[in-house]
Design an enzyme around this catalytic site. Structure first.
Site, short mmCIF file in Angstrom:
data_model
loop_
_atom_site.label_atom_id
_atom_site.label_comp_id
_atom_site.label_asym_id
_atom_site.label_seq_id
_atom_site.Cartn_x
_atom_site.Cartn_y
_atom_site.Cartn_z
N ASP A 1 0.85 -1.19 0.00
CA ASP A 1 0.00 0.00 0.00
C ASP A 1 0.89 1.25 0.00
O ASP A 1 1.91 1.29 0.70
CB ASP A 1 -0.92 0.01 1.23
CG ASP A 1 -1.91 1.15 1.20
OD1 ASP A 1 -2.94 1.02 0.52
OD2 ASP A 1 -1.64 2.18 1.85
N ILE A 2 0.50 2.25 -0.79
CA ILE A 2 1.26 3.51 -0.83
C ILE A 2 0.89 4.35 0.38
O ILE A 2 -0.29 4.60 0.64
CB ILE A 2 0.95 4.29 -2.12
CG1 ILE A 2 1.22 3.43 -3.35
CG2 ILE A 2 1.77 5.57 -2.17
CD1 ILE A 2 0.83 4.07 -4.65
N GLU B 1 -4.85 2.15 -4.31
CA GLU B 1 -3.39 2.31 -4.24
C GLU B 1 -2.73 1.07 -3.65
O GLU B 1 -1.61 1.13 -3.14
CB GLU B 1 -3.02 3.54 -3.42
CG GLU B 1 -3.39 3.49 -1.96
CD GLU B 1 -4.78 4.06 -1.66
OE1 GLU B 1 -5.05 4.37 -0.49
OE2 GLU B 1 -5.59 4.20 -2.60
#
Length: 347
Positions: free
Chosen positions: A224-225, A267
């Site tokens: 995950d960003i 994301e």
């Protein structure tokens, strides 16, 4: 015919129009051959008609090249209809000039709506029957010898047979290409060009089955960003999309060819590492995290941007389903975020 009608097919059927343009060259070459043949057969009217036909196909080829498809179409229609009629009236039905009218059938199906195509096909059939009736009740004006008539018929049959074969192979290639494109669109995330969630799920299920069958390890990474919403808020969604695109490429570079990666959510990315235990998987995840954190985003995005990742990973357990495996990786990802982000956690 409206300007919109005239341009139908210019953009949505470019391959067909390119084929039509090439067919103009083939037809012009055939008419040049006919010019010589009918001079030899002492049929000067048909000989010089072919000169006009070559000119019309030349203009049609030029029009197709300028995307004036409506003009090219009218030229081709006019030439074939009149040429077929003259050939039948002058030397008879057995000359085979009516074969060329059949070439319009696939063209009508491609270039017109269903309603217009049906009307055009009916008119074409009436024209065809009309020419047959003329040939049935009226003798040819300039008959040629029986061997010459057979030769002209075989020549026309060969040309039409060859062109139908060419169109047939063209349609097969076009349909096959369209199917491949649809399959690619159905399995690929449009933004990142990675596997989409549905397709990655299918591939992951297959890898889990293989891992259980051969007793091989399998590790899953959920990436995950960090603070991606802030990236969108500060730099805009366009830049946010560019980050996702570059990130997908960077992660792919850190994986083996047979590793699987897809866009799992907005994301989030999911990585499946076949034949990889949890320790090796943790090394891969750390390598990805470091590569992203050290990457100079300004060289691509022209922005001074810091991007970091949080990663959760889990190794496939005995008789474990994909859903449970992902849930454990998700918990590990949550632990990474709770611990301050920009880190790797294994569960």
């Amino acid at each position: 015919m409206t300007s919109m009608d005239r341009n139908v097919g210019t953009h949505d059927r470019p391959q067909f129009w390119r084929v039509a343009q090439r067919c103009c060259l083939i037809a012009a070459s055939v008419d040049i051959a006919f010019f010589a043949i009918f001079l030899v057969l002492d049929s000067p009217i048909l000989a010089w008609v072919n000169v006009i036909s070559v000119a019309m196909y030349g203009f049609a080829h030029f029009a197709y090249g300028r995307r004036l498809n409506w003009l090219a179409g009218w030229l081709v229609w006019t030439e074939v209809l009149l040429h077929a009629a003259l050939g039948i009236i002058l030397i008879g039905w057995d000359s085979g000039f009516h074969y060329y009218l059949l070439m319009f059938i696939p063209a009508l199906a491609v270039t017109m709506t269903v309603q217009l195509a049906v009307i055009a096909l009916i008119l074409l059939w009436l024209y065809y029957v009309g020419l047959y009736a003329i040939a049935l009740y009226y003798p040819p004006i300039q008959p040629i010898t029986e061997p010459a008539l057979i030769g002209v018929n075989l020549f026309n049959l060969t040309i039409v047979f060859s062109m139908f074969s060419y169109l047939g192979f063209f349609y097969v290639r076009t349909v096959s290409s369209a199917h491949r494109k649809l399959n690619r669109l159905a399995s690929t995330d449009a933004l990142t060009l990675l596997h989409n969630r549905r397709h990655l799920t299918e591939l992951a299920e297959t890898e889990i089955t293989r891992a259980e069958r051969y007793h091989k390890p399998l590790t899953l990474l959920l990436i995950d960003i960090d603070h991606f919403k802030l990236i969108n808020d500060i730099f805009g969604h366009v830049k946010g999309d560019e980050v996702l695109q570059h990130l997908a490429q960077l992660i792919r570079l850190e994986l083996r060819q047979h590793d699987l990666i897809g866009r799992w959510g907005g994301e989030e990315f999911l990585v499946v590492l076949p034949e990889t235990d949890i320790n090796t998987g943790e090394q891969v995840a750390e390598r990805i995290r470091v590569a992203i954190s050290r990457y100079d985003w300004s060289q691509n995005l022209k922005k001074d941007l810091a991007v970091t990742l949080s990663v959760g990973l889990s190794q496939l357990g005995e008789n474990e389903t994909l859903t449970r495996l992902i849930n454990r990786a998700d918990k590990a990802l949550y632990a990474s975020k709770s611990a301050g982000r920009n880190r790797v956690t294994a569960l």
